[in-house]
Design a protein around this motif. Sequence first.
Motif, PDB file in Angstrom:
ATOM      1  N   LEU A  63      -6.316  11.330 -23.115  1.00  0.00           N
ATOM      2  CA  LEU A  63      -6.119  11.706 -21.715  1.00  0.00           C
ATOM      3  C   LEU A  63      -5.182  12.897 -21.612  1.00  0.00           C
ATOM      4  CD1 LEU A  63      -6.602  11.054 -18.729  1.00  0.00           C
ATOM      5  CD2 LEU A  63      -4.622   9.526 -18.830  1.00  0.00           C
ATOM      6  N   ALA A  64      -4.041  12.827 -22.312  1.00  0.00           N
ATOM      7  CA  ALA A  64      -3.097  13.948 -22.291  1.00  0.00           C
ATOM      8  C   ALA A  64      -3.703  15.175 -22.946  1.00  0.00           C
ATOM      9  CB  ALA A  64      -1.802  13.542 -22.999  1.00  0.00           C
ATOM     10  N   TYR A  65      -4.405  14.957 -24.038  1.00  0.00           N
ATOM     11  CA  TYR A  65      -5.041  16.054 -24.765  1.00  0.00           C
ATOM     12  C   TYR A  65      -6.016  16.798 -23.856  1.00  0.00           C
ATOM     13  CZ  TYR A  65      -7.415  18.279 -28.767  1.00  0.00           C
ATOM     14  OH  TYR A  65      -7.948  19.178 -29.667  1.00  0.00           O
ATOM     15  N   ALA A  66      -6.708  16.053 -23.008  1.00  0.00           N
ATOM     16  CA  ALA A  66      -7.666  16.665 -22.094  1.00  0.00           C
ATOM     17  C   ALA A  66      -6.977  17.386 -20.942  1.00  0.00           C
ATOM     18  CB  ALA A  66      -8.613  15.591 -21.556  1.00  0.00           C
ATOM     19  N   ILE A  67      -6.025  16.716 -20.306  1.00  0.00           N
ATOM     20  CA  ILE A  67      -5.397  17.261 -19.103  1.00  0.00           C
ATOM     21  C   ILE A  67      -4.691  18.590 -19.381  1.00  0.00           C
ATOM     22  CG2 ILE A  67      -3.545  16.876 -17.420  1.00  0.00           C
ATOM     23  CD1 ILE A  67      -4.242  13.901 -17.529  1.00  0.00           C
ATOM     24  N   PHE A  68      -4.079  18.713 -20.551  1.00  0.00           N
ATOM     25  CA  PHE A  68      -3.260  19.881 -20.819  1.00  0.00           C
ATOM     26  C   PHE A  68      -3.994  20.982 -21.591  1.00  0.00           C
ATOM     27  CE2 PHE A  68      -0.144  16.776 -19.626  1.00  0.00           C
ATOM     28  CZ  PHE A  68       0.805  17.520 -18.947  1.00  0.00           C
ATOM     29  N   GLU A  69      -5.302  20.856 -21.747  1.00  0.00           N
ATOM     30  CA  GLU A  69      -6.077  21.911 -22.404  1.00  0.00           C
ATOM     31  C   GLU A  69      -6.046  23.214 -21.604  1.00  0.00           C
ATOM     32  OE1 GLU A  69      -8.131  22.274 -25.232  1.00  0.00           O
ATOM     33  OE2 GLU A  69      -7.115  20.516 -25.992  1.00  0.00           O
ATOM     34  N   ILE A  70      -6.339  23.134 -20.307  1.00  0.00           N
ATOM     35  CA  ILE A  70      -6.390  24.349 -19.495  1.00  0.00           C
ATOM     36  C   ILE A  70      -5.012  24.997 -19.368  1.00  0.00           C
ATOM     37  CG2 ILE A  70      -6.847  25.261 -17.187  1.00  0.00           C
ATOM     38  CD1 ILE A  70      -9.213  23.422 -16.985  1.00  0.00           C
ATOM     39  N   PRO A  71      -3.941  24.260 -19.041  1.00  0.00           N
ATOM     40  CA  PRO A  71      -2.621  24.916 -19.001  1.00  0.00           C
ATOM     41  C   PRO A  71      -2.241  25.574 -20.325  1.00  0.00           C
ATOM     42  CG  PRO A  71      -2.508  22.776 -17.944  1.00  0.00           C
ATOM     43  CD  PRO A  71      -3.859  22.859 -18.583  1.00  0.00           C
ATOM     44  N   SER A  72      -2.561  24.926 -21.448  1.00  0.00           N
ATOM     45  CA  SER A  72      -2.230  25.506 -22.741  1.00  0.00           C
ATOM     46  C   SER A  72      -3.061  26.747 -23.013  1.00  0.00           C
ATOM     47  CB  SER A  72      -2.457  24.476 -23.853  1.00  0.00           C
ATOM     48  OG  SER A  72      -1.608  23.366 -23.689  1.00  0.00           O
ATOM     49  N   GLY A  73      -4.336  26.704 -22.634  1.00  0.00           N
ATOM     50  CA  GLY A  73      -5.175  27.888 -22.790  1.00  0.00           C
ATOM     51  C   GLY A  73      -4.717  29.028 -21.919  1.00  0.00           C
ATOM     52  N   TRP A  74      -4.319  28.710 -20.687  1.00  0.00           N
ATOM     53  CA  TRP A  74      -3.809  29.742 -19.774  1.00  0.00           C
ATOM     54  C   TRP A  74      -2.552  30.394 -20.346  1.00  0.00           C
ATOM     55  CZ3 TRP A  74       0.908  29.566 -17.052  1.00  0.00           C
ATOM     56  CH2 TRP A  74       1.087  30.595 -16.123  1.00  0.00           C
ATOM     57  N   LEU A  75      -1.659  29.599 -20.923  1.00  0.00           N
ATOM     58  CA  LEU A  75      -0.463  30.173 -21.548  1.00  0.00           C
ATOM     59  C   LEU A  75      -0.834  31.113 -22.688  1.00  0.00           C
ATOM     60  CD1 LEU A  75       2.058  27.188 -21.747  1.00  0.00           C
ATOM     61  CD2 LEU A  75       2.358  29.333 -20.482  1.00  0.00           C
ATOM     62  N   GLY A  76      -1.824  30.729 -23.490  1.00  0.00           N
ATOM     63  CA  GLY A  76      -2.248  31.587 -24.583  1.00  0.00           C
ATOM     64  C   GLY A  76      -2.813  32.904 -24.094  1.00  0.00           C
ATOM     65  N   ASP A  77      -3.555  32.880 -22.985  1.00  0.00           N
ATOM     66  CA  ASP A  77      -4.142  34.109 -22.452  1.00  0.00           C
ATOM     67  C   ASP A  77      -3.106  35.007 -21.789  1.00  0.00           C
ATOM     68  OD1 ASP A  77      -6.790  33.750 -23.222  1.00  0.00           O
ATOM     69  OD2 ASP A  77      -7.269  32.536 -21.463  1.00  0.00           O
ATOM     70  N   THR A  78      -2.127  34.425 -21.143  1.00  0.00           N
ATOM     71  CA  THR A  78      -1.175  35.216 -20.365  1.00  0.00           C
ATOM     72  C   THR A  78       0.113  35.540 -21.113  1.00  0.00           C
ATOM     73  OG1 THR A  78      -0.353  33.171 -19.354  1.00  0.00           O
ATOM     74  CG2 THR A  78      -2.052  34.379 -18.155  1.00  0.00           C
ATOM     75  N   GLY A  80       0.517  34.693 -24.604  1.00  0.00           N
ATOM     76  CA  GLY A  80       0.163  34.998 -25.984  1.00  0.00           C
ATOM     77  C   GLY A  80       0.140  33.741 -26.834  1.00  0.00           C
ATOM     78  N   PRO A  81      -0.752  33.686 -27.840  1.00  0.00           N
ATOM     79  CA  PRO A  81      -0.871  32.477 -28.656  1.00  0.00           C
ATOM     80  C   PRO A  81       0.324  32.226 -29.571  1.00  0.00           C
ATOM     81  CG  PRO A  81      -2.318  34.205 -29.489  1.00  0.00           C
ATOM     82  CD  PRO A  81      -1.772  34.688 -28.186  1.00  0.00           C
ATOM     83  N   ARG A  82       1.100  33.272 -29.917  1.00  0.00           N
ATOM     84  CA  ARG A  82       2.193  33.066 -30.874  1.00  0.00           C
ATOM     85  C   ARG A  82       3.242  32.106 -30.319  1.00  0.00           C
ATOM     86  NH1 ARG A  82       7.075  36.367 -32.347  1.00  0.00           N
ATOM     87  NH2 ARG A  82       7.508  35.984 -34.554  1.00  0.00           N
ATOM     88  N   SER A  83       3.802  32.425 -29.183  1.00  0.00           N
ATOM     89  CA  SER A  83       4.840  31.565 -28.621  1.00  0.00           C
ATOM     90  C   SER A  83       4.270  30.227 -28.172  1.00  0.00           C
ATOM     91  CB  SER A  83       5.528  32.266 -27.442  1.00  0.00           C
ATOM     92  OG  SER A  83       4.600  32.562 -26.410  1.00  0.00           O
ATOM     93  N   THR A  84       3.024  30.228 -27.695  1.00  0.00           N
ATOM     94  CA  THR A  84       2.417  28.981 -27.237  1.00  0.00           C
ATOM     95  C   THR A  84       2.202  28.015 -28.391  1.00  0.00           C
ATOM     96  OG1 THR A  84       1.281  30.239 -25.495  1.00  0.00           O
ATOM     97  CG2 THR A  84       0.506  27.999 -25.926  1.00  0.00           C
ATOM     98  N   LEU A  85       1.666  28.514 -29.508  1.00  0.00           N
ATOM     99  CA  LEU A  85       1.445  27.650 -30.657  1.00  0.00           C
ATOM    100  C   LEU A  85       2.752  27.133 -31.239  1.00  0.00           C
ATOM    101  CD1 LEU A  85      -1.528  29.412 -32.493  1.00  0.00           C
ATOM    102  CD2 LEU A  85      -1.532  27.140 -31.452  1.00  0.00           C
ATOM    103  N   LEU A  86       3.770  27.964 -31.267  1.00  0.00           N
ATOM    104  CA  LEU A  86       5.069  27.500 -31.770  1.00  0.00           C
ATOM    105  C   LEU A  86       5.588  26.349 -30.918  1.00  0.00           C
ATOM    106  CD1 LEU A  86       6.853  30.849 -32.677  1.00  0.00           C
ATOM    107  CD2 LEU A  86       6.311  28.988 -34.251  1.00  0.00           C
ATOM    108  N   ARG A  87       5.479  26.479 -29.610  1.00  0.00           N
ATOM    109  CA  ARG A  87       5.959  25.414 -28.721  1.00  0.00           C
ATOM    110  C   ARG A  87       5.201  24.111 -28.967  1.00  0.00           C
ATOM    111  NH1 ARG A  87       5.374  29.431 -24.491  1.00  0.00           N
ATOM    112  NH2 ARG A  87       7.354  30.415 -23.999  1.00  0.00           N
ATOM    113  N   VAL A  88       3.867  24.211 -28.989  1.00  0.00           N
ATOM    114  CA  VAL A  88       3.091  22.976 -29.033  1.00  0.00           C
ATOM    115  C   VAL A  88       3.216  22.279 -30.390  1.00  0.00           C
ATOM    116  CG1 VAL A  88       1.479  23.816 -27.282  1.00  0.00           C
ATOM    117  CG2 VAL A  88       0.904  24.109 -29.693  1.00  0.00           C
TER     118      VAL A  88
END
Length: 474
Positions: A63-78, A80-88
């Motif tokens: 459920l959590a994996y699904a709900i936070f897919e779009i916010p995580s993808g949006w962070l990667g697009d806006t 950048g994937p470097r800081s987003t991947l480090l956080r997650v």
Amino acid sequence: MTPVKTPPLLPTRVRYTVLFMLCLLAMITYMDRAANGSAKKAIMEDLKVDEADFYWVLMAFQLAYAIFEIPSGWLGDTVGPRSTLLRVVLWWSLFVALTGFVGTDLLGVYLGFTALIVIQFFFGVGEAGAFPNIAKSLYNWFPASDRGFAKSVIWMAARCMGGLTPLVWVLLVELGGMSWRQALWLFAALAAIWSLGFYLWFRNRPGEHPSVNSTEQQLIDFGRTITKGPVQVPWGKLFRSRNLWAICLMYIVTNFCWYFLMYSLPGTMKEHFSSWNQTSGGKILLALLSGCPLLIGMFGCLLGGTLSDRYIRRTGDRKWGRRLFGMIGYGGAGICYFAAATAKWLDPDNLFLFAFFLIMMGFMNDLIMAPAWAVCQDIGRDYAATVSGTMNMCGNLLGGVFGIFVTGQLIKAFPGANGIIFCFVLYGIVYFVGVGLWALIDPTKPIVPDDHATDGTAPTGPTLSKTSSGTASV
């Protein structure tokens, strides 16, 4: 005097180092998730809760994996994937480590079954960002002609580690003497170590990396629409896209039918073929066979992406280059599930026949993985992470969560072989629905059309030079 011509620079190969690091991430991601399938018996025994109720834990994660897919993808697009991947990655490492404390008092608080569900929910929050941002990274770092291949290598690595995890678990815990808690702490530590290496080497785009030369930069950017300024995700166009809706419905099929292999198959093997679980050799065999659908599936991932890209290069037809292998994969997976159900019904004690059909099912399903994620890059472009996250969100919310619930209910309602047979027949029917859904997907229609440039396929081995506008020419 004739001027000496300077030979063209050979492209650097930094993109392949990036691909290697992303493969390691995919492996760690699947190792941490697949550990649940192997650890659940020991965890539930320590909590003194019926093992059959573990599906509530899996549902919380999904459920959590699904709900936070779009916010995580949006962070990667806006951002950048470097800081987003480090956080997650650091986030989910924390909650994998915390899972190792359930059934104990931590800071004066007893972590029971409810705490396990909450911890796994937050674990899912972290892992939600992994694959959308991997997709964004591949979009930034690979030319269009190689995206299917690159994505297939990612899924090959993920399936490899997911398939090896039951064996690793047996070697560490059942035969090696490590507790299930210590194994989870080890897995969390590996993710944290990866984060350090990723921070030191990875950059969001090739132009930001000091080791990338101009030839590799031009090779990556060939045929690409270059966006200037910050990326603004066109949410309205995304949610009005019939193409994206078809992709999301298609991916629900995989998540509904496939998670049985990772979460339920190890326990099913031990329960239904218990005579093999009496010796060390038998335990290793069951662990290997439990992981084989994912291990063989990794070749399906590689083959699906490679054949998809080759078809497109030879024919120029991107639409059927993605569709065809998705339809073949889903049709074959459905047939294999029907065959596994029949084998279990006619000869319930035949371990190898049962395992064979599930191994082939894993292979056929995984033919679709690279084309599915490459389609998200094809239509998403600068919004590849958001589009990928949307697909993965729908797949996990409506497919993963619901599929785990239905599987859990069927197995509880029909103990023994009947529950497995009913599940497999249902999965086979759903896969055939998926064949029709693939026919609705058109990777040639991006979310935001561009009349001036196309994200085309670069010819093999182009000779690149730089024009005055800074774009690559052949």
